[in-house]
Design an enzyme around this catalytic site. Sequence first.
Site, PDB file in Angstrom:
ATOM      1  N   LYS A   1       0.963  -1.167   0.027  1.00  0.00           N
ATOM      2  CA  LYS A   1      -0.009   0.023   0.026  1.00  0.00           C
ATOM      3  C   LYS A   1       0.824   1.175  -0.066  1.00  0.00           C
ATOM      4  CE  LYS A   1      -1.692   2.792   2.908  1.00  0.00           C
ATOM      5  NZ  LYS A   1      -1.587   3.957   2.056  1.00  0.00           N
TER       6      LYS A   1
ATOM      7  N   GLU B   1      10.082   1.178  10.285  1.00  0.00           N
ATOM      8  CA  GLU B   1      11.122   2.408  10.096  1.00  0.00           C
ATOM      9  C   GLU B   1      10.287   3.524  10.265  1.00  0.00           C
ATOM     10  OE1 GLU B   1      13.059   5.162   9.024  1.00  0.00           O
ATOM     11  OE2 GLU B   1      12.833   4.238   6.946  1.00  0.00           O
TER      12      GLU B   1
ATOM     13  N   CYS C   1      13.325  10.879   7.078  1.00  0.00           N
ATOM     14  CA  CYS C   1      13.291  10.571   8.508  1.00  0.00           C
ATOM     15  C   CYS C   1      14.807  10.567   8.810  1.00  0.00           C
ATOM     16  CB  CYS C   1      12.717   9.137   8.681  1.00  0.00           C
ATOM     17  SG  CYS C   1      13.439   7.941   7.246  1.00  0.00           S
TER      18      CYS C   1
ATOM     19  N   GLU D   1      10.355  16.198  14.836  1.00  0.00           N
ATOM     20  CA  GLU D   1      10.851  15.966  13.373  1.00  0.00           C
ATOM     21  C   GLU D   1      10.284  17.119  12.420  1.00  0.00           C
ATOM     22  OE1 GLU D   1       9.614  12.123  11.849  1.00  0.00           O
ATOM     23  OE2 GLU D   1      11.397  11.963  10.894  1.00  0.00           O
TER      24      GLU D   1
HETATM   25  P1  ADP Z   1       3.776  10.709   6.747  1.00  0.00           P
HETATM   26  O1  ADP Z   1       3.778  11.770   7.673  1.00  0.00           O
HETATM   27  O2  ADP Z   1       5.289  10.432   6.235  1.00  0.00           O
HETATM   28  O3  ADP Z   1       2.765  10.999   5.795  1.00  0.00           O
HETATM   29  P2  ADP Z   1       2.243   8.311   7.844  1.00  0.00           P
HETATM   30  O4  ADP Z   1       2.557   7.465   8.883  1.00  0.00           O
HETATM   31  O5  ADP Z   1       1.095   9.218   7.948  1.00  0.00           O
HETATM   32  O6  ADP Z   1       3.477   9.257   7.549  1.00  0.00           O
HETATM   33  O7  ADP Z   1       2.083   7.767   6.369  1.00  0.00           O
HETATM   34  C1  ADP Z   1       2.629   6.710   6.231  1.00  0.00           C
HETATM   35  C2  ADP Z   1       2.067   5.754   5.367  1.00  0.00           C
HETATM   36  O8  ADP Z   1       1.175   5.145   6.321  1.00  0.00           O
HETATM   37  C3  ADP Z   1       1.304   6.187   4.204  1.00  0.00           C
HETATM   38  O9  ADP Z   1       1.040   5.108   3.223  1.00  0.00           O
HETATM   39  C4  ADP Z   1      -0.278   6.275   4.681  1.00  0.00           C
HETATM   40  O10 ADP Z   1      -1.353   6.398   3.791  1.00  0.00           O
HETATM   41  C5  ADP Z   1      -0.167   5.261   5.763  1.00  0.00           C
HETATM   42  N1  ADP Z   1      -1.157   5.365   6.866  1.00  0.00           N
HETATM   43  C6  ADP Z   1      -1.584   6.781   7.424  1.00  0.00           C
HETATM   44  N2  ADP Z   1      -2.566   6.246   8.485  1.00  0.00           N
HETATM   45  C7  ADP Z   1      -2.405   4.950   8.722  1.00  0.00           C
HETATM   46  C8  ADP Z   1      -3.176   4.105   9.287  1.00  0.00           C
HETATM   47  N3  ADP Z   1      -3.936   4.532  10.239  1.00  0.00           N
HETATM   48  N4  ADP Z   1      -3.109   2.681   9.161  1.00  0.00           N
HETATM   49  C9  ADP Z   1      -2.337   2.373   8.232  1.00  0.00           C
HETATM   50  N5  ADP Z   1      -1.621   3.060   7.466  1.00  0.00           N
HETATM   51  C10 ADP Z   1      -1.844   4.496   7.463  1.00  0.00           C
END
Ligand code: ADP
Length: 459
Positions: A154, A229, A263, A360
């Site tokens: 995903k 990560e 990161c 961050e």
């Molecule tokens: P960033 O701040 O780098 O966008 P996120 O952790 O929000 O970090 O996003 C990283 C990935 O996790 C993306 O692919 C996002 O769609 C996914 N993501 C965000 N929220 C959720 C969740 N509740 N469960 C699973 N995946 C998620």
Amino acid sequence: MIDVLNPADGTVVGQAPAMTLSEVNSAIDRTCEAFPAWSRRLAKERSELLRGWFERIRDDKAAFAELMVKENGKCLAEAYGEIEYGLGFIEWYAEEAKRIYGDTIPSHAANAQVMVVKEPVGPTAAITPWNFPFMMITRKVATALAAGCTMTIKPSEETPLTAYKLLETAREAGIPEGVFEMVTGNPKEIGERFTSDTRIRKISFTGSTAVGRTLAGAAGQTLTRMTLELGGNAPFIVFDDADLEAAVEGAVGAKLRNSGQVCISPNRFYVHDAIHDRFVEALAERVSRIEVGEGMRDGFVVGPMINRTGLEKVSSLVESARLRGANIVIGGRAHGLGGLFYEPTIVTGLDDDAEMARTEIFGPVFAIYRFRTEAEVIERANASEYGLVAYGYTRDLGRSFRLSRAIEAGMVILNSGSVGTASVPFGGVKQSGYGREGSFYGIEEYVDVKYVLMSGLDR
Ligand code: ADP
């Protein structure tokens, strides 16, 4: 469908499917159905398919690079850099697929043989972020496939176009349906599907610590193993014996890459009192010559923040530092280009309680702190819940060793601003997560150790 926006100008550059849960389930089903045959393929065949994918992408670099500039905002030079980095993982793991060795152990019983074999864990899933839309995917998929696992990815809904093009090239290279699948839609729902399905034996996640915790919590119920990560708060320590010019170059390269949205981007620059002013002056001179703008051009430019939330976060951290009495050496506001662009900024006079010392930043902001002694700076560097990477500049060998031992991080980088490549283990400790990607350590995350006792060999 989900609209994909160009962060440089807000235009729609493409669309990705907002899949229903039943479509997501079908993709997971396909990875489960494909696993037995894929895991039984000869290592050499898996290797050749990965190599074919590598070559197919290599012939199409320009199209990938353009897509990455459009959906992520990084400049063309950086997009090509990321493609090389990401291709390195496919190449490395195409080779590594053939070298997943086991062991024999001297037998504890008469007429017996003890073998240890490594077997692929099973169907896997991964969730990736938008900041490296290409490399984050190749790093995970290549490792999984090399080990004999299948994988559903995903990608981030901010950057799904590069992801779907990776899938398309994988199919063209003969990587079968089910072995590598892709889903996009509601991240929370998809995450819940991944963590609740006991057929998925491993999940690899790169993203924020908050989401990582949610996923790991849910995965605890199914005992699904994870590689996490997560966020970082990297210290970048410049000692008074450092090569100042090299330290400035390293700082600029590490900080401004992807406009600071990385990161492993240095988040806290600790500069020795004796060279602080000279370092800041040289850094300001260097940073003030760097251009900001849209990425489809030659040379390095600092691009936009990925979205409005990202821009607001950077602005608010700088404002909060200003209110605390910090000194804004250059930059300090949204860029005159408007939209999501922010000026490369240098902030000095900060103390460790500043909000940006603990958060961050994820933007083109150099936050600079003074220090006086080695012991003091090590303590301050470690005073963070994160432990992904730490950088140090010193010409003293003893100090380099002391630093490498004392720093609480998964990676310690001395006299360089450059961290990643396929042959090294990437990952963190503390709230930056666990597990490693890259190198032969990366494969270990995708294999189970099976002990086989063959007894009764005299009969
Ligand atoms: P960033 O701040 O780098 O966008 P996120 O952790 O929000 O970090 O996003 C990283 C990935 O996790 C993306 O692919 C996002 O769609 C996914 N993501 C965000 N929220 C959720 C969740 N509740 N469960 C699973 N995946 C998620």
